[in-house]
Design an enzyme around this catalytic site. Sequence first.
Site, PDB file in Angstrom:
ATOM      1  N   CYS A   2       0.818  -1.218   0.000  1.00 54.08           N
ATOM      2  CA  CYS A   2       0.000   0.000   0.000  1.00 54.08           C
ATOM      3  C   CYS A   2       0.850   1.265   0.000  1.00 54.08           C
ATOM      4  CB  CYS A   2      -0.939   0.003   1.189  1.00 54.08           C
ATOM      5  SG  CYS A   2      -2.169  -1.293   1.061  1.00 54.08           S
ATOM      6  N   HIS A   3       1.743   1.378   0.959  1.00 56.87           N
ATOM      7  CA  HIS A   3       2.531   2.604   1.046  1.00 56.87           C
ATOM      8  C   HIS A   3       4.019   2.323   1.220  1.00 56.87           C
ATOM      9  CE1 HIS A   3      -1.600   3.322   2.393  1.00 56.87           C
ATOM     10  NE2 HIS A   3      -1.525   4.319   1.556  1.00 56.87           N
ATOM     11  N   GLY A   4       4.444   1.102   0.868  1.00 51.39           N
ATOM     12  CA  GLY A   4       5.859   0.791   0.784  1.00 51.39           C
ATOM     13  C   GLY A   4       6.622   0.692   2.096  1.00 51.39           C
TER      14      GLY A   4
END
Lengths: 169, 420
Positions: A133-135
């Site tokens: 999702c956001h690394g």
Amino acid sequence: MSEKKTKRRDFLFTATTAVGAVGAAAVVWPMIDQMNPDASVKALASTEVDVSALTPGNTLTVLWRGKPVFIRRRTKEEIDEARKVKMEDLIHPEKDEDRAKNPEWLVMLGVCTHLGCVPLNDKGDYNGWFCPCHGSHYDTSGRIRKGPAPLNMEIPKYEFVNANTIKIG
Amino acid sequence: MSDHDYRPKSKVGQWFNDRLPLLTLANHLTDYPTPKNLNYWWTFGGILTFCLITQIITGLTLAMHYIAHADMAFESVEHIMRDVNYGWLIRYIHANGASMFFLAVYIHIFRSLFYGSYKAPREIIWIIGIIIYLLMMAAAFMGYVLPWGQMSFWGATVITNLFSAIPLVGEGIVTWLWGGYSVDNPTLTRFFTLHYLIPFLILGLVVLHIWALHVPGNNNPVGIDIKKPSKDTVPFHPYIVIKDGFALLMFMIVFAFFVFYSPNILGHADNYIEANPMVTPAHIVPEWYLLPFYAILRSVPDKLLGVVAMLSAILILAVLPWLDTSKIRSAVFRPLYKQFYWILVADVLILGYVGAMPAEGLYLLIARVATAYYFLHFLVILPILGFKEKTLPVPLSITEPVLGGSPNLATARKKESKIE
């Protein structure tokens, strides 16, 4: 004029307001609390998992309280990699020894501590998990190493009921 | 105002109006003096009213067939698509209607930014508008959760988890929002309830928005105060009604194109997979209209600060009337602001683009620069510009540039002298 006498009316006004406020709060609270987890949700507290089929280097994902739990049977290399990490290199310092009492078994909530996605297995820069999702990158102990997540993946309460069964919760 | 003197012609009308002055209200709305130079950017208020009514009607009919339960929601949506008479049409209108609603609201907001419609004496109209915009985002987000597809589920998980960034009480708030330890049936049923409620809250705020608008009257492309009614105004009916109606027809063509020719182009294929709490889709992105804010959230490497930045990006708009220090409303007479305005438009579009891309490498760098610029525009450029900028001379009335054929006074006067 300089002295303001407290009159009967002032007392009644204050008393009425105070009782009214308490009454309003007493009515509002049930309306707010009804949204908290109900008795049936709380009742689903624990799950037993048979892990006999799990071979080293593999992960089993089970659902507990609506959330995925990763049960990872770690290889020797993974354990070594997790244990040799220096505490000062960690964003959220936790010893692998504390996270995995039995070094071969890592049991943790498969929930990214950033915004709750399920990280992917065997991905990322630290050979552990990677949240798409956001690394956020997690190491082989499920500790946050890089990315926006603030904390390591959570270790739930669990115990080995016998050699092949883990009870979560 | 003159409409207080209004008296219905018929005896029955007078009898009724003396008891409930609805006819006075109707007369006020039809006679409402409107600047005669309003351009097509001013037609989006009417278009937005249409969007709201469309969403309410299609939403009501969908609710007659939808089942808000984690085990049945996904199937009931497929049931609507396949079995219910015209269910596919109603659902596609509702789903694309949300996108059309946001398209119109963004044009409406950026029109306001260009012509300075948020400035005194219209601050309350603007702030009510921002509250409506926030409610629209809440309604759209919860509506997207209802089909209980993969994007629904994981979108709900990510957005509700934003609250976990709040120190101390964050986790408790998230559990309270969920009604459990993860997004599940209790979450779905409460989202359905709120999704049903919010449009009516918006409807109430729209009434206040229009009421507040009718106190000072419309701003206009020249951005000057006008006397009303006067040579500078025309009555709302029939002039603005016809113009709004024509623009609405054009808008409905675009709307119908999406509904009939590409009903799923603005959605995500993953949402046709039923919600699975064990697997997160490889690439989660919100709907297009939330992408700029999503980019801002991701551009900050800290969880709490990321959430703070995202919320500030929206809330900063509420204080815009006080951040913009220029007394001149319309960008037509603000040569520097006009340029910064278009840079801001580009900046928001760039944020929207990188919001849809993975948060890494060059994309992340661009997102960070664009985020920084977004705040720079509102917090630094606008306050300074009001003092430094040399504005162009503003006409004294609307009639002056209209007769000259240009909103710019200098050109208008030049043209006038040529005619002579």
